[in-house]
Design a protein around this motif. Sequence first.
Motif: not given
Length: 413
Positions: A1-2, A5-6, A9
């Motif tokens: 996960m880049n 996105l991390q 989230t």
Amino acid sequence: MNELLQKATLLKQASFDIAMKSTKEKNDALLLIADALIEQTPAILTANEQDMAAGRAAGFTDSLLDRLQLTEERISAIADAVRQLTKLDDPIGEVVEAWTTEHGLNIETIRVPLGVVGMVYEARPNVTVDAATLCLKAGNAVLLRGSTSALHSNKALTAVMKQALDQSSLPTDALQLLEDTSRATASEMFKLNDYLDVLIPRGGAGLIQSVIEQSTVPVLETGVGNCHIFIDESAEKEMAINIALNAKTHRPSVCNAAESLLIHRDWPYQQELMSVLQAAGVEVRGDEELTRLYNNIIPASEEDWGQEYLAMTLSARLVGDTREAVSHINRYGTKHSEAIVTENDEHADLFFRGIDAAVLYRNASTRFTDGEQFGYGAEIGISTQKLHARGPMGLKAITTVKSLVRGSGQIRH
């Protein structure tokens, strides 16, 4: 996960947590942030000097360097603005309206957080703190995406704020800085509908237009400021000169500075105004009539009338009446802030009714278009659009509403 996105989230999950926090919990966290900014000023200034050195090496203009620079005094003012936020009413839970229907349903509309706010901005590291603390006070999680030019400053400021949040009851994950400033990652951010509830761009026209054109996430649009001062024929001499000088020179690198000056052809103090502006270091670009009448005025091009200079440059034109001034402003203005200097009530009313802009002034400088000056505390930006929010956006502008319906067994027939 880049990285994007991390962090998105983490923000989404944190948004549910922070939305439940009390006003006291949020204010206590903000006070910790304000204290930490003062305590960590030397480290922040060291990081800022890295950005300043890179900016000077890259040939940044004086106005851009001014927007980028932090000083001890500016950090102190930023911390004071955070403390001021704690004194403002918390909009969350405010009852906007309440009524009872003919079926006996009790309905309340209340203010709630937007959720996860994405901030996209340029150069100014003060926005990092302004945006973060406003969002936290309004119960929002926030993703900050600043420019490469301010990355060291933004990282230092975010680290200080997150350390303060660690000592509070607010979720530390509610504040994230996107350190990848590539265009590809920005484009990906603009389409994170499952994670971001709104995007707020703050910067130059190119940045704002890019976000508007590329984003599938709803955009709260802030605008550039081609702000005008119109000096009516009845304007009092000293007042008009002081307002024009302040609006242009107080801090020319910001969006509420005046960029264009309209003067009634019959106002008798034109020469003195031109002399005062030029003595202050302002380059005046005038229409054909002004250029012919007065010395050292550069002929204006068509592009000058719509220009946001963000520098000690001002376009200027003579007009025949208020209607001509209104027409010019509606053609070239950016719907930000416009001012008339006049002793004539009828002309002031025509100006106020005729111009399409977020903020209109009579006998005052456009430099007051600012969240703190309006009493909102720090601002998230100046909105020039017409939906959701307009003008300086304080706490209420980064909330939405939901309706609570209380019944006693009603069913619809």
